[in-house]
Motif scaffolding. Sequence first.
Motif, short mmCIF file in Angstrom:
data_model
loop_
_atom_site.label_atom_id
_atom_site.label_comp_id
_atom_site.label_asym_id
_atom_site.label_seq_id
_atom_site.Cartn_x
_atom_site.Cartn_y
_atom_site.Cartn_z
N ALA A 1 -2.88 -2.69 10.50
CA ALA A 1 -1.91 -1.76 11.10
C ALA A 1 -2.60 -0.44 11.42
O ALA A 1 -3.25 0.15 10.56
CB ALA A 1 -0.77 -1.53 10.12
N LEU B 1 -2.52 3.49 12.17
CA LEU B 1 -1.68 4.69 11.97
C LEU B 1 -2.54 5.93 12.23
O LEU B 1 -3.67 6.02 11.76
CB LEU B 1 -1.18 4.74 10.53
N LEU C 1 -4.16 -5.16 5.39
CA LEU C 1 -3.29 -5.50 4.26
C LEU C 1 -3.87 -6.66 3.43
O LEU C 1 -3.30 -7.75 3.36
CB LEU C 1 -1.87 -5.82 4.76
N TYR D 1 -3.84 -7.23 0.48
CA TYR D 1 -3.10 -7.63 -0.72
C TYR D 1 -2.16 -8.79 -0.43
O TYR D 1 -1.50 -9.30 -1.33
CB TYR D 1 -2.35 -6.44 -1.31
N LYS E 1 2.79 4.24 -0.20
CA LYS E 1 4.12 3.69 -0.47
C LYS E 1 5.10 4.15 0.60
O LYS E 1 5.88 3.36 1.13
CB LYS E 1 4.58 4.13 -1.86
N ARG E 2 5.02 5.42 0.94
CA ARG E 2 5.92 5.97 1.96
C ARG E 2 5.63 5.39 3.35
O ARG E 2 6.47 5.48 4.24
CB ARG E 2 5.82 7.50 2.01
N ALA E 3 4.45 4.84 3.53
CA ALA E 3 4.10 4.22 4.82
C ALA E 3 4.45 2.73 4.84
O ALA E 3 4.30 2.07 5.86
CB ALA E 3 2.62 4.41 5.12
N GLY E 4 4.94 2.21 3.68
CA GLY E 4 5.33 0.80 3.65
C GLY E 4 4.30 -0.11 3.00
O GLY E 4 4.42 -1.33 3.08
N PHE E 5 3.29 0.49 2.38
CA PHE E 5 2.23 -0.33 1.77
C PHE E 5 2.33 -0.23 0.25
O PHE E 5 1.96 0.78 -0.34
CB PHE E 5 0.85 0.13 2.24
N LEU E 6 2.81 -1.29 -0.36
CA LEU E 6 3.06 -1.33 -1.80
C LEU E 6 1.82 -1.89 -2.49
O LEU E 6 1.69 -3.09 -2.68
CB LEU E 6 4.26 -2.24 -2.04
N LEU F 1 3.02 -5.14 -6.30
CA LEU F 1 4.19 -5.86 -6.80
C LEU F 1 4.03 -6.28 -8.25
O LEU F 1 4.97 -6.21 -9.02
CB LEU F 1 4.47 -7.10 -5.95
N LYS F 2 2.85 -6.71 -8.63
CA LYS F 2 2.70 -7.24 -9.98
C LYS F 2 2.83 -6.15 -11.04
O LYS F 2 2.99 -6.43 -12.21
CB LYS F 2 1.38 -7.98 -10.14
N THR G 1 5.27 -4.01 -11.18
CA THR G 1 6.66 -3.61 -11.38
C THR G 1 7.28 -4.35 -12.56
O THR G 1 6.86 -5.43 -12.90
CB THR G 1 7.50 -3.90 -10.14
#
Lengths: 351, 351
Positions: free
Chosen positions: B69, B71, B82, B84, B307-312, B348-349, B351
């Motif tokens: 992506a 930006l 990405l 991940y 995170k704010r850009a959508g990448f967790l 994700l893992k 959380t």
Amino acid sequence: MLVCSRCGREYPETFRLTCDCGGTLLVRRNHFSFFGSLLPYLDMRRYLNSLPVGGNYLPPAVPAITPTAALQIGHVIGLFKLEYLHPSGSFKDRGTYVTVAKLMEEGIREVVLDSSGNAALSMALYSLPAGITTHLFVSYNTMPEKLSLLEGLGAVLHFVDGDRMAVHEMAVGFAEREGVTYVSHWLNPYFIEGTKTVAFETYEQVGVPDYVLVPTGSGTLFLGLWKGFTELKDMGEIAELPRLVAVQASGFESLCERSPLTNSLADGIAIPEPPRIDEMKRAIKETNGLCVSIEGPETVEALNWLKRAGFLVEPTSAVVLAALWKLVESGEIPDGSRVLLPLTGSGLKLT
Amino acid sequence: MLVCSRCGREYPETFRLTCDCGGTLLVRRNHFSFFGSLLPYLDMRRYLNSLPVGGNYLPPAVPAITPTAALQIGHVIGLFKLEYLHPSGSFKDRGTYVTVAKLMEEGIREVVLDSSGNAALSMALYSLPAGITTHLFVSYNTMPEKLSLLEGLGAVLHFVDGDRMAVHEMAVGFAEREGVTYVSHWLNPYFIEGTKTVAFETYEQVGVPDYVLVPTGSGTLFLGLWKGFTELKDMGEIAELPRLVAVQASGFESLCERSPLTNSLADGIAIPEPPRIDEMKRAIKETNGLCVSIEGPETVEALNWLKRAGFLVEPTSAVVLAALWKLVESGEIPDGSRVLLPLTGSGLKLT
């Protein structure tokens, strides 16, 4: 345009959930060719020409092209599509991607939804960079880990004392009272535009399978696959539609006969009264499809099998494998068949 | 063949970690063209012609082609890859995929490694369907959630009372005593064959970037990108290599000057003495690259931005963005540059 599945009334392609008659809407466009000049995109943007968004705003975290892995299961070939390898960990990102692009085109900056599951996580993740405020109505029994993740993504949480129906009513009431757009992925026609790309990818990767087994509650993926393969047929890419099998959770069936036992594991499809039920019935009829119901213990068995095969997914994803076993055993799916099994949600977030 | 980076000695392509001289090994092959007939594969199998595996056994959970992506970051373009979005949630799956295919070709059915992080999770996930038993040596301070996930994947856990070095020595001792193959992804040349495909994909998606910023501890991704772009150059696909920037965690630097502060967040690259250090220095020299060190607070700031850009993602992934900010501010990276930022591990893992 948007077309009502019940009365046929047409609407322009703005963000809208239902027809004035109460019927559900689908996007209708004339697609003449599968690809334009987008083949260099090795992600979901590959299919932008077939999606109802202008491309002025596209979310940065673009959904992936997910691998499709072929494995022999008895005498049939299982085509496992790894739909959990998306930015929020589920296939929902495909629908959310198109939805958020559309919301931005429309200038909508505040939305409300009644979910605390994969749909909520996906919407929160994609709303944040778009500058869209997401109100989530959730019940008090939602897992704290989920809530803190959603809050961390800037979602505004509204707690409701009551069951799923009460949560729904509070969300709709809030939307009407505050003039905030209610984004129900169950109804939203743009969501299905995103999920239909699973069919496009499958076609590119392995051609047309004989059967497609889909975890089916609200039907957003089931209908997306139906719409995607139908569009491929309309474009002259494929001759026949695959047979669509709706796989449901026991106790929550809307297409199969309702069973007395409750499958509490497959919570992603625990939706007993989906609003798009007529379209789902039509998809089954048009593709000579069927419905299968899966119980809890069968779900666990399939989940363990998937883990041993290298697929770390959530329980809802496992029902399709349990259904495959059942249909192979009953002879419903004959030897040599090629069967698509989308694995819809990641197991990582559960650890 | 395998070639020693220190003395140049050659070995056949069997599973082997080091040269008899103690030097590290890399695979060397003559690649004449980028693609064979594999373009229809929309996953990592797309690059099988450039990988040192026969294809008799390939793990079912094939790594994805990950989205890239673009930006705008100030006056430069960040190309976020990405990495991940793989079956075990990190880029390690690329290396593991090739490694497990090789182990199976060699008939190796039992391995040992000293890791409890992403590499261990990846190996456990891919070993299970291959029927390879994975022994993991871990310290007592490993998080219980991680351990239960690894045990659930069939890994045999061996607890060690001591620091990372003690764990390493116990694992190597076990391997020698029991005749079990020690699989160190730090040394394993087949692991780098997998990670080099990140360069291939990037090239297909966005061409050659000006800079490539990589989280760098053991250097498995850093060297994979170096090798991948070098092979593209050897094949005549590209004219120049991108400048490689090794991004390290403060307190654990091996290429930058060692700082007194410790970045305890970026645990994936907290490796102060990587065995492939000479190759890493060579890669920096050959590409006119550099090294940047990132502290804890900078990591947090970048993680929140992502995170704010959508990448967790996990904290280790965030260091590359912090490094980009630093290099743009210092003028090291000029306006208009295109900068590749691989995001290496899922959030994700956690959380």
